[in-house]
Design a protein around this motif. Structure first.
Motif, PDB file in Angstrom:
ATOM      1  N   ILE A 261      40.079  52.246 -13.204  1.00 43.38           N
ATOM      2  CA  ILE A 261      38.737  52.790 -12.978  1.00 43.38           C
ATOM      3  C   ILE A 261      38.786  54.248 -13.422  1.00 43.38           C
ATOM      4  N   LEU A 262      38.030  54.566 -14.455  1.00 38.73           N
ATOM      5  CA  LEU A 262      38.165  55.873 -15.115  1.00 38.73           C
ATOM      6  C   LEU A 262      36.934  56.758 -14.951  1.00 38.73           C
ATOM      7  N   THR A 263      36.097  56.448 -13.954  1.00 37.51           N
ATOM      8  CA  THR A 263      34.869  57.222 -13.745  1.00 37.51           C
ATOM      9  C   THR A 263      35.145  58.719 -13.667  1.00 37.51           C
ATOM     10  N   ASN A 264      34.445  59.481 -14.467  1.00 32.89           N
ATOM     11  CA  ASN A 264      34.538  60.957 -14.450  1.00 32.89           C
ATOM     12  C   ASN A 264      35.957  61.494 -14.657  1.00 32.89           C
ATOM     13  N   ALA A 265      36.808  60.711 -15.285  1.00 34.56           N
ATOM     14  CA  ALA A 265      38.191  61.160 -15.516  1.00 34.56           C
ATOM     15  C   ALA A 265      38.302  61.815 -16.892  1.00 34.56           C
ATOM     16  N   LEU A 266      39.236  62.741 -16.982  1.00 35.90           N
ATOM     17  CA  LEU A 266      39.543  63.355 -18.274  1.00 35.90           C
ATOM     18  C   LEU A 266      40.723  62.586 -18.864  1.00 35.90           C
ATOM     19  N   LEU A 267      40.473  61.864 -19.966  1.00 37.59           N
ATOM     20  CA  LEU A 267      41.453  60.924 -20.511  1.00 37.59           C
ATOM     21  C   LEU A 267      42.507  61.630 -21.369  1.00 37.59           C
ATOM     22  N   ASN A 269      43.271  61.376 -24.369  1.00 31.92           N
ATOM     23  CA  ASN A 269      42.851  61.828 -25.697  1.00 31.92           C
ATOM     24  C   ASN A 269      41.784  62.922 -25.643  1.00 31.92           C
ATOM     25  N   GLY A 270      41.543  63.476 -24.468  1.00 32.14           N
ATOM     26  CA  GLY A 270      40.637  64.621 -24.358  1.00 32.14           C
ATOM     27  C   GLY A 270      39.177  64.252 -24.173  1.00 32.14           C
ATOM     28  N   THR A 271      38.854  62.951 -24.181  1.00 36.23           N
ATOM     29  CA  THR A 271      37.470  62.544 -23.925  1.00 36.23           C
ATOM     30  C   THR A 271      37.308  62.247 -22.436  1.00 36.23           C
ATOM     31  N   TRP A 272      36.058  62.085 -22.028  1.00 36.86           N
ATOM     32  CA  TRP A 272      35.804  61.769 -20.622  1.00 36.86           C
ATOM     33  C   TRP A 272      35.569  60.285 -20.455  1.00 36.86           C
ATOM     34  N   GLY A 273      35.982  59.756 -19.326  1.00 40.87           N
ATOM     35  CA  GLY A 273      35.692  58.364 -18.988  1.00 40.87           C
ATOM     36  C   GLY A 273      34.201  58.221 -18.691  1.00 40.87           C
ATOM     37  N   PRO A 274      33.766  57.030 -18.297  1.00 37.97           N
ATOM     38  CA  PRO A 274      32.340  56.860 -18.004  1.00 37.97           C
ATOM     39  C   PRO A 274      31.873  57.805 -16.895  1.00 37.97           C
ATOM     40  N   ILE A 275      30.755  58.494 -17.107  1.00 39.85           N
ATOM     41  CA  ILE A 275      30.249  59.442 -16.122  1.00 39.85           C
ATOM     42  C   ILE A 275      29.305  58.704 -15.171  1.00 39.85           C
ATOM     43  N   ARG A 276      29.511  58.893 -13.880  1.00 40.96           N
ATOM     44  CA  ARG A 276      28.621  58.255 -12.900  1.00 40.96           C
ATOM     45  C   ARG A 276      27.230  58.836 -13.034  1.00 40.96           C
ATOM     46  N   ARG A 277      26.243  57.978 -13.163  1.00 41.91           N
ATOM     47  CA  ARG A 277      24.885  58.451 -13.377  1.00 41.91           C
ATOM     48  C   ARG A 277      23.931  58.065 -12.252  1.00 41.91           C
ATOM     49  N   THR A 278      24.450  57.497 -11.181  1.00 37.15           N
ATOM     50  CA  THR A 278      23.554  57.076 -10.106  1.00 37.15           C
ATOM     51  C   THR A 278      23.405  58.198  -9.073  1.00 37.15           C
ATOM     52  N   SER A 279      22.347  58.075  -8.288  1.00 32.46           N
ATOM     53  CA  SER A 279      22.087  59.092  -7.272  1.00 32.46           C
ATOM     54  C   SER A 279      23.185  59.081  -6.210  1.00 32.46           C
ATOM     55  N   LEU A 280      23.505  60.268  -5.682  1.00 37.76           N
ATOM     56  CA  LEU A 280      24.557  60.364  -4.670  1.00 37.76           C
ATOM     57  C   LEU A 280      24.009  60.290  -3.247  1.00 37.76           C
ATOM     58  N   VAL A 281      22.697  60.166  -3.135  1.00 36.56           N
ATOM     59  CA  VAL A 281      22.075  60.140  -1.807  1.00 36.56           C
ATOM     60  C   VAL A 281      22.196  58.742  -1.213  1.00 36.56           C
ATOM     61  N   VAL A 282      22.591  58.671   0.035  1.00 39.52           N
ATOM     62  CA  VAL A 282      22.655  57.390   0.742  1.00 39.52           C
ATOM     63  C   VAL A 282      21.282  57.100   1.351  1.00 39.52           C
ATOM     64  N   ASN A 283      20.767  55.950   1.074  1.00 41.34           N
ATOM     65  CA  ASN A 283      19.486  55.520   1.663  1.00 41.34           C
ATOM     66  C   ASN A 283      18.355  56.513   1.353  1.00 41.34           C
ATOM     67  N   GLY A 284      18.367  57.057   0.160  1.00 40.06           N
ATOM     68  CA  GLY A 284      17.323  58.013  -0.236  1.00 40.06           C
ATOM     69  C   GLY A 284      15.991  57.345  -0.469  1.00 40.06           C
ATOM     70  N   ASP A 285      16.005  56.023  -0.653  1.00 41.66           N
ATOM     71  CA  ASP A 285      14.749  55.309  -0.895  1.00 41.66           C
ATOM     72  C   ASP A 285      14.214  54.683   0.387  1.00 41.66           C
TER      73      ASP A 285
END
Ligand SMILES: *[C@@H]1O[C@H](CO)[C@@H](O)[C@H](O)[C@H]1NC(C)=O
Ligand SMILES: *[C@@H]1O[C@H](CO)[C@@H](O)[C@H](O)[C@H]1NC(C)=O
Ligand SMILES: *[C@@H]1O[C@H](CO)[C@@H](O)[C@H](O)[C@H]1NC(C)=O
Ligand SMILES: *[C@@H]1O[C@H](CO)[C@@H](O)[C@H](O)[C@H]1NC(C)=O
Ligand SMILES: *[C@@H]1O[C@H](CO)[C@@H](O)[C@H](O)[C@H]1NC(C)=O
Ligand SMILES: *[C@@H]1O[C@H](CO)[C@@H](O)[C@H](O)[C@H]1NC(C)=O
Ligand SMILES: *[C@@H]1O[C@H](CO)[C@@H](O)[C@H](O)[C@H]1NC(C)=O
Ligand SMILES: *[C@@H]1O[C@H](CO)[C@@H](O)[C@H](O)[C@H]1NC(C)=O
Ligand SMILES: *[C@@H]1O[C@H](CO)[C@@H](O)[C@H](O)[C@H]1NC(C)=O
Ligand SMILES: *[C@@H]1O[C@H](CO)[C@@H](O)[C@H](O)[C@H]1NC(C)=O
Ligand SMILES: *[C@@H]1O[C@H](CO)[C@@H](O)[C@H](O)[C@H]1NC(C)=O
Length: 456
Positions: A261-267, A269-285
């Motif tokens: 699992i490479l989320t937000n990791a610096l790999l 080869n100098g590139t970034w793993g997949p960046i988390r793009r979901t909201s960080l709020v719990v039960n915000g809806d």
């Protein structure tokens, strides 16, 4: 030219003079040699004496270490048996930290084993963390464990949170359910080890060696794995978490990377793993624990005046993709004369690397619909690495019957670790039109979101 009588006499004289001279020279040379030898001898004697003293010093030092170690065992054992629960762990901690500084790595290893055997650093899930010894900053640098035919090396539930463990080794050891989070473990060796269900969260593992190790559900979130060697290490799909890990210069095969699992990791080869793009709020809806009657006890939020903010269902049961079924609002019966807020602390564990790389933005938003004498606002209080709180970076208000999206966004230029996001409902005291009913004066909020984004 033939030698004359005169010459012969001279020669004789010369020879006769030479003999004592030579004897003299011989004597001098011998004396010098003798002196040299005796000074060598003295040197030797001195060295021997030095060696002897060193040995005896060593023995004294060794005996001294033995003594302090024995005293330590004694003291801790007594403390363990005493019923003085409150002070017990504090004293053991103090004694342990001091003694570790006085011992060599061989004895430090014994201390670790002793603490482990007496369950002071043994964290079974059923025991509470309060019965554990706080080992923060304990110096276990250079300790060496290795599984051999004669010595088994097994650690289950080993708790070594935030300790010094550099240049240590756990070669071939079986380590399960253990916790090395936040520890400094530069250059530590885990070759051929079995590392199962173990946490290395935020550990500094630069140049550590996992050669031929087998990993299962091992968590390296936030860890620094610079120059780590994972050659011939094995794990199954998705069983190693490298979220927000720094893998610069690490030796990892493509297959190993694909299985992690490479989320937000610096790999590597100098590139970034997949960046988390979901909201960080719990039960915000407001969809969790949502009910038609309105729920005042809900997940994820702290309410400034408990029981006053409810999760309410949209009365027309208008289920749209965007707004779902429920929203937040102040209980209609409440006669509002103070600000009521719902707040949530959001931790940036998954984003520490992006933040320290100074390439993160944040964006917060909320949908407000307010009417009459009420309006809403959102505020963000960031807390940094040292626990310092920063004044609300952003505070904006919204009013009006139309649904409006309030958005705040900016770059993060300092090492923040969390944010307190607060959504408040406030009464507008200068509002002139006094139209009594609570139904007329209301404010609802929905879709509260907070994102950290990677700047391009
Ligand atoms: C004394 O101890 C030091 C370090 O522990 C070691 O390098 C040295 O060889 C020892 N000397 C003797 C004479 O045992
Ligand atoms: C616990 O032990 C400490 C030091 O030995 C002592 O000062 C303290 O009074 C003890 N507390 C209780 C409740 O016995
Ligand atoms: C670890 O070992 C290296 C090389 O032997 C040494 O330079 C370094 O000081 C050691 N670090 C610790 C914390 O013992
Ligand atoms: C490891 O220990 C830390 C500090 O006590 C704790 O916060 C964390 O939850 C523990 N991790 C695991 C996986 O038990
Ligand atoms: C590994 O796991 C991911 C996510 O669960 C899945 O999408 C992928 O197909 C799996 N790969 C293999 C080779 O099993
Ligand atoms: C860097 O490594 C990752 C993971 O192996 C890979 O998906 C990506 O394509 C690589 N990027 C470059 C530019 O080589
Ligand atoms: C459903 O909700 C949407 C968005 O709030 C609104 O535009 C629409 O008029 C609503 N429909 C009904 C039937 O209330
Ligand atoms: C990752 O590690 C490398 C090597 O130590 C360092 O130069 C770099 O700054 C680190 N990256 C981040 C984002 O901390
Ligand atoms: C972070 O980046 C911003 C914009 O690129 C820059 O203004 C700021 O000085 C940087 N901060 C640090 C600590 O490098
Ligand atoms: C409060 O009410 C006054 C008068 O209606 C209005 O001008 C003002 O904008 C309102 N303030 C807010 C923050 O909504
Ligand atoms: C006051 O309330 C009445 C009934 O609820 C409504 O008809 C009227 O439009 C409201 N007046 C204002 C100024 O909002």
């Amino acid at each position: 030219m033939p030698i004359t009588e005169k010459d012969r006499v001279w020669l004789k004289l010369l020879l006769s003079a030479l003999i004592p001279l030579m004897i003299g020279i011989f004597t001098v040379v011998t004396t010098i040699q003798q002196q040299k030898m005796s000074s060598l001898q003295r040197e030797q004697d001195k060295n021997d004496a030095l060696l002897l003293r060193e040995q005896s010093d060593n023995q004294t030092a060794h005996r001294h270490k033995e003594t302090i170690y024995a005293t330590y065992l004694d003291d801790v054992t007594k403390l363990l048996m005493s019923n003085n629960e409150t002070k017990r762990l504090v004293y053991i901690r103090a004694k342990t930290l001091i003694i570790l500084q006085q011992l060599d790595s061989e004895r430090r290893k014994d201390v670790l084993l002793f603490l482990y055997e007496s369950e002071l650093i043994y964290h079974h899930p059923l025991t509470t963390i309060t019965t554990l010894l706080k080992v923060n900053n304990a110096d276990f640098n250079g300790i060496h464990f290795e599984r051999t035919e004669k010595v088994e090396c097994t650690f289950k539930f080993l708790y070594l949170h935030h300790v010094y463990l550099s240049n240590a080794s756990f070669i071939g050891c079986y380590i399960d359910y253990s916790n090395f989070s936040h520890s400094l473990m530069y250059n530590t060796g885990f070759s051929k080890a079995l590392l199962f269900r173990t946490s290395f969260r935020f550990a500094s593992l630069d140049r550590a060696n996992f050669n031929q190790a087998k990993l299962f559900l091992t968590d390296f979130s936030g860890a620094s794995l610079v120059g780590c060697n994972f050659r011939d290490a094995y794990w199954t799909n998705q069983s190693v978490t490298l979220t927000s890990a720094n893998l610069t210069g690490a030796i990892l095969s493509n297959q190993q990377l694909q299985r992690s699992i490479l989320t937000n990791a610096l790999l590597p080869n100098g590139t970034w793993g997949p960046i988390r793009r979901t909201s960080l709020v719990v039960n915000g809806d407001a969809e969790q624990d949502c009910s038609l009657q309105g729920s005042t006890n809900f997940i994820g939020w702290q309410i400034s005046v408990p029981g006053i903010i409810s999760l309410l269902a949209y009365n027309n049961q208008n289920l749209t993709d965007q707004y779902g079924k429920c929203y937040f609002r102040v209980t209609p019966s409440y006669t509002l004369n103070q600000a009521i807020s719902a707040s949530q602390n959001i931790f940036f564990d998954e984003f520490t690397l992006l933040i320290s790389a100074n390439i993160s933005n944040y964006k917060a938003s909320v949908d407000f619909r307010c009417s009459g004498n009420q309006y809403g606002y959102m505020e963000l209080i960031f807390v940094d690495l040292y626990g310092l709180r920063y004044f609300p970076v952003s505070r904006r208000t919204k009013t009006g019957i139309a649904r409006e999206l309030l958005t705040i966004s900016s770059s993060i230029h300092f090492e923040v670790r969390s944010v307190q996001l607060k959504v408040s409902f406030i009464r507008n005291t200068t509002y002139t039109n006094i139209n009594g009913s609570a139904e007329e004066n209301y404010c609802i909020a929905d879709n509260i979101e907070f994102f950290i984004l990677k700047r391009q």
